[in-house]
Write a protein that holds these residues in place. Structure first.
Motif, short mmCIF file in Angstrom:
data_model
loop_
_atom_site.label_atom_id
_atom_site.label_comp_id
_atom_site.label_asym_id
_atom_site.label_seq_id
_atom_site.Cartn_x
_atom_site.Cartn_y
_atom_site.Cartn_z
N LEU A 1 -6.70 3.06 -5.51
CA LEU A 1 -6.48 2.27 -4.29
C LEU A 1 -7.63 2.54 -3.33
O LEU A 1 -7.75 3.63 -2.78
CB LEU A 1 -5.15 2.60 -3.63
CG LEU A 1 -4.87 1.84 -2.33
CD1 LEU A 1 -4.78 0.34 -2.57
CD2 LEU A 1 -3.59 2.36 -1.68
N SER B 1 0.83 -1.21 0.00
CA SER B 1 0.00 0.00 0.00
C SER B 1 0.86 1.25 0.00
O SER B 1 0.55 2.23 -0.68
CB SER B 1 -0.93 0.01 1.21
OG SER B 1 -1.91 -0.98 1.08
N GLY C 1 -6.12 -0.63 2.10
CA GLY C 1 -5.15 -1.66 2.41
C GLY C 1 -5.43 -2.21 3.79
O GLY C 1 -5.63 -1.46 4.74
#
Length: 164
Positions: free
Chosen positions: A49, A36, A52
Motif C-alpha cells: 500500500l 485503506s 490512500g
C-alpha cells in the motif's frame, strides 16, 4: 474492528499484490479511508500500500488527484467520469500501478432523483492500465451499510485489478 469478510478480502488483496510485485493506492470519498483502513489492518500491508487519498470535497479531488473542475462541474462528484479520474489520478500521483476509487452518496441526506442515497461509483486501474467502472445502487440502507458494502466492492475490484 472490521467485519471478518472485509479483513479476508483485504488480506487477499495484500497477498495478490505481493505476488504480483505491485503497489496499490486508494482514492476514497464516501468511504472516508475505510478501504485503506482495511488494507492496513493486515500485517505486511506496508509492502504494497503506497498511499490512500481521502478526497471528500471537490477541492480535494481536484488538488490531490487532478480531477478537472470541468468534469466536476459537468458530471458532479458522484459520477462515472469522476470515479475514473480519481482512480487514474491516484496512480499518477503515487508509486502505485493499481488503484481503486469510490465516490457516492452514503446518506442519510444529500441524494437527489438523479443521484439517490445509496448510489456509489467505483473505478479501478489495473496493472495493464485498463480502467474498470462499476456503479451500485444500494438504496437507503443506512450510511454505515452503504459504506461497508462499498468497501467490499472496492476490495473486490482492487483484487481483480492486481490480478489482471
Amino acid at each position: 474492528m472490521l467485519p471478518q469478510d472485509i479483513e479476508a478480502s483485504a488480506a487477499a488483496v495484500i497477498q495478490a499484490a505481493l505476488k504480483a510485485g505491485v503497489m496499490v493506492a486508494t482514492a476514497e470519498s464516501c468511504t472516508g479511508g475505510l478501504v485503506s483502513a482495511a488494507l492496513t489492518a493486515i500485517a505486511g500491508s506496508s509492502a504494497v500500500l503506497d498511499r490512500g487519498f481521502v478526497t471528500y470535497s471537490n477541492e480535494a479531488k481536484a488538488e490531490l488527484l487532478g480531477v478537472s473542475d470541468a468534469l466536476l462541474s459537468e458530471f458532479g462528484a458522484v459520477s462515472e467520469p469522476v470515479a475514473r479520474a480519481m482512480a487514474m489520478g491516484a496512480v499518477a500521483r503515487s508509486r502505485a500501478a493499481v488503484s481503486v476509487s469510490i465516490t457516492g452518496v452514503a446518506g442519510p441526506g444529500g441524494g437527489s432523483v438523479e443521484k439517490p442515497v445509496g448510489l456509489v461509483h467505483f473505478a479501478a486501474v489495473a496493472r495493464d492500465g485498463a480502467v474498470v467502472h462499476v456503479a451500485r445502487r444500494f438504496g437507503d440502507i443506512g450510511r454505515g451499510e452503504v459504506r461497508m458494502e462499498s468497501v467490499r466492492i472496492a476490495l473486490a475490484l482492487l483484487l481483480d485489478a492486481v490480478s489482471t
